[in-house]
Design an enzyme around this catalytic site. Structure first.
Site, mmCIF file in Angstrom:
data_model
loop_
_atom_site.group_PDB
_atom_site.id
_atom_site.type_symbol
_atom_site.label_atom_id
_atom_site.label_comp_id
_atom_site.label_asym_id
_atom_site.label_seq_id
_atom_site.Cartn_x
_atom_site.Cartn_y
_atom_site.Cartn_z
ATOM 1 N N GLU A 1 -12.511 -8.605 -2.111
ATOM 2 C CA GLU A 1 -13.053 -9.044 -3.399
ATOM 3 C C GLU A 1 -12.597 -8.145 -4.541
ATOM 4 O O GLU A 1 -13.374 -7.749 -5.404
ATOM 5 C CB GLU A 1 -14.583 -9.152 -3.326
ATOM 6 C CG GLU A 1 -14.971 -10.260 -2.348
ATOM 7 C CD GLU A 1 -16.420 -10.669 -2.440
ATOM 8 O OE1 GLU A 1 -16.938 -10.731 -3.559
ATOM 9 O OE2 GLU A 1 -17.001 -10.941 -1.378
ATOM 10 N N SER B 1 -4.481 -10.259 -5.361
ATOM 11 C CA SER B 1 -5.049 -9.923 -6.665
ATOM 12 C C SER B 1 -4.528 -10.880 -7.739
ATOM 13 O O SER B 1 -5.207 -11.174 -8.712
ATOM 14 C CB SER B 1 -4.691 -8.487 -7.027
ATOM 15 O OG SER B 1 -5.191 -7.605 -6.048
ATOM 16 N N ALA C 1 -0.662 -14.599 -2.678
ATOM 17 C CA ALA C 1 -1.493 -14.519 -3.885
ATOM 18 C C ALA C 1 -2.810 -13.825 -3.558
ATOM 19 O O ALA C 1 -3.751 -14.437 -3.083
ATOM 20 C CB ALA C 1 -1.752 -15.921 -4.441
#
Lengths: 264, 390
Positions: free
Chosen positions: B370, B132, B130
């Protein structure tokens, strides 16, 4: 009562920016050159701040500079100085060392202090005479080349360790006194983030020549006793030889190089 | 309109630059070479108040604005990408969720030590399966009632991957499934997990292309028990919290990308001016000169976006679109500029004797971490078009 210390801090062109500009008269265009607090003045400021930390002291910065001197001073305030006094006047453009001595002495007459600290010299003018000049005009004891400063508030005296070719001398004088510091006073601190925030609300008083009761015509470029007769750029640095390897190998290579040129 | 930094921001910038160049730059190479986390440097940053720049003073931070934080991360990244990432992850991802969603007790107990630099923070969101797609979170947390009638405990099982500051952090903020929502989607909640929780382990530290002194690792939870009060925010709010956190985190990654680009540019300009071929500086050949012109222009544009996104956040305005744009643009500029800096250096740029090859290896992460560039484009396009774009 807390010791009152005035630290002379001169804004000088930022050596890291290397962007200083000369005006048509060969003098530094201070308005166009990014400025920082003179490096040697940061060492005396650090000494003052250490005294403030250890025994309590009110530290005032004193500069003679264009109006942008307020911004340069913020760093000193962020390091921990309590307030600033800036003498600024258009008539002071082009002032030489003698003008500076008289103006700063006049400003000091308006302040209360036990100690005045001056840096060894400045990285732009490199005159190294302002501290001694002020002491002379104000008839203050002059303690020079200080590596350590130890005031005794109760006795009203200050003791200085003065570096000498053979070690150091210990000098003592009654306060108020003027001390010219050296880099042996200790590395200047970095402003903390809290210090930077606090500097915003610290007071900087601006004074003109008239505020100090001085006649503008007697100072500045027209009245300067020294003048710039010409300027030349330093020659470009020659080819650089880079030594690489372990510290041992590097040290040996450098020693060999110096020896081959009969420098050691 | 005013493009000048305030005196405080300028002073912050010069202070951090001075410190980084004088105190930190000399130790960068050895830490990178040995893949060693800079424990001592991070401790000093904490003492100076750099580990909680945008966190309010009553929560242990310096109480400065987002622009200050962006400037700081840029200046840290300009000297040392790894350290920039460590600080950005600690501040935005470690402290950020506690500041945003923590109770007074949680802030006192966990945020104050972090924001005042005594404890490093980390954020565990990404999992092996998991990235994006955070909705695919497999880690679970199950509430077990206490037989004594107290609040009970959460029992956490699962794993997290690519976690910055793994093994160095004292406090982890992690996300886990706590159930299924009415529509069938995963109910995600956030938890505060102290590093000494029994059953918690860092099972692997990654060997990365760059950013060698920052620790990226895999976390494993084997029946980890935390008290009920370690739930951060409301149950099921984990998803919304982390979207907000990522919005802010993007500004810091954009700032890190900018710092790396600036570092590469600062190396390329003097090299182009002094390196001679065919009897003149290589910068006097258009092929090199135009690369420098493009680098300078792209960096300037990237900085304008980074500062604007920070400014919007400081004004309390919606900044998520501009933050995604800043992250997308600055990270891609960073890869281009650091790559061009190697080209300007020629063979010297490809060898480790010069630092420019490190800048490129470090910069690549900013296009991935991020939220990848592709995810940023999705975020931006969705906001503009108002359509579901897959």
């Amino acid at each position: 009562m807390a010791l009152r210390i005035v630290v002379l801090t001169k804004p000088v062109p930022d050596p890291a920016a290397a962007a200083e500009r000369l005006g048509p008269d060969g003098r530094l265009d201070r308005a166009a050159s990014p400025a920082v607090i003179n490096g040697n003045d940061e060492y005396t400021l650090e000494a003052a701040l250490k005294l403030a930390d250890s025994m309590g002291a009110e530290v005032t910065l004193l500069s003679m500079a264009p109006p942008t001197g307020v911004e340069t001073m913020r760093k000193g305030l962020a390091m921990g100085a309590h307030r600033g006094v800036l003498v600024t006047d258009p008539a002071l453009a082009g002032a030489d060392g003698w003008s500076t001595v008289q103006v700063l002495a006049a400003a000091l007459r308006t302040l209360e202090y036990d100690l005045v600290l001056a840096g060894f010299d400045t990285s732009d003018g490199v005159g190294g005479v302002v501290g001694a000049g002020i002491a002379t005009l104000l008839k203050l004891p002059l303690l020079s080349s200080a590596a350590k400063i130890e005031p005794n508030a109760d006795a009203g005296t200050v003791r200085v360790r003065r570096i000498s070719p053979t070690g150091f001398d210990v000098l003592e004088a009654p306060m108020p006194a003027l001390i010219v510091g050296t880099q042996l006073l200790g590395e200047p601190r970095y402003p903390s983030l809290k210090g930077i925030m606090a500097a915003r609300s610290k007071e900087v008083v601006t004074k003109s020549l008239a505020d100090l009761g001085l006649d503008a015509a007697a100072f500045g470029g027209a009245a300067a006793r020294t003048k710039v007769t010409g300027t030349t750029k330093p020659p470009a640095r020659g080819a650089t030889q880079v030594v690489r390897g372990t510290p041992e190998e590097g040290a040996k290579a450098i020693a060999d190089l110096l020896a081959s040129r009969r420098l050691i | 309109m005013d493009f000048d930094l305030s005196t405080e921001h300028a002073l912050l910038r010069s202070t951090i630059r001075d410190f980084m160049e004088s105190e930190v730059a000399p130790v960068v190479e050895e830490h990178e070479r040995e893949h060693r986390f800079p424990v001592e440097v991070v401790r000093r940053l904490g003492e100076m108040g750099w580990l909680g720049i945008p966190i309010p003073e009553d929560e242990g931070g310096a109480g400065m604005d987002t622009l200050s934080y962006a400037i700081a991360i840029e200046e840290i990244g300009r000297v040392w990408g790894s350290l920039g990432l460590i600080v950005a992850a600690h501040t935005s991802l470690g402290c950020g969720p506690l500041h945003l969603a923590g109770t007074k007790e949680q802030k006192d107990r966990y945020l104050i030590p972090m924001a005042s630099g005594k404890v490093i923070g980390a954020y565990g969101l990404t999992e092996p399966g998991a990235g994006s797609d955070a909705g695919g979170t497999r880690t679970t947390a199950r509430l077990e009632s206490d037989t004594n009638g107290a609040g009970g405990e959460w029992v956490i099982d699962g794993s997290k991957r690519f976690i910055t500051n793994a093994g160095q952090a004292g406090t982890y903020i992690i996300t886990a499934r706590t159930g299924t929502k009415e529509g069938g989607g995963a109910e995600i909640s956030a938890f505060i997990l102290p590093a000494d929780t029994p059953g918690f382990r860092v099972v692997r530290i990654e060997d990365k292309l760059g950013l060698h002194a920052s620790a990226t690792g895999e976390l494993a939870f084997d029946r980890c028990r935390v008290p009920a009060e370690n739930l951060l925010g409301e149950r099921g709010d984990g998803f919304r919290t982390f979207l907000k956190i990522l919005d802010g985190g993007r500004i810091s990654i954009a700032a890190l990308a900018l710092g790396l680009a600036q570092a590469a540019y600062d190396a390329a300009v003097p090299y182009a001016q002094t390196r001679e071929q065919f009897g003149k500086p290589i910068g006097s050949f258009q092929g090199v000169a135009f690369m420098i012109a493009d680098m300078a222009t792209e960096i300037e544009a990237a900085r304008a976006l980074v500062w604007k996104s920070a400014w919007l956040k400081d004004q309390g305005r919606d900044y998520s679109l501009v933050a995604a744009q800043a992250k997308l643009f600055a990270s891609e500029v960073s890869s281009r500029v650091t790559n061009a800096a190697i080209q300007v250096h020629g063979g010297y740029g490809y060898v480790t004797e010069y630092p420019v090859e490190r800048f490129l290896r470090d910069a690549k992460l900013t296009e991935i971490g991020e939220g990848t560039s592709q995810v940023q484009r999705l975020v931006i396009a969705r906001k503009i078009l108002g359509l579901r774009i897959g």
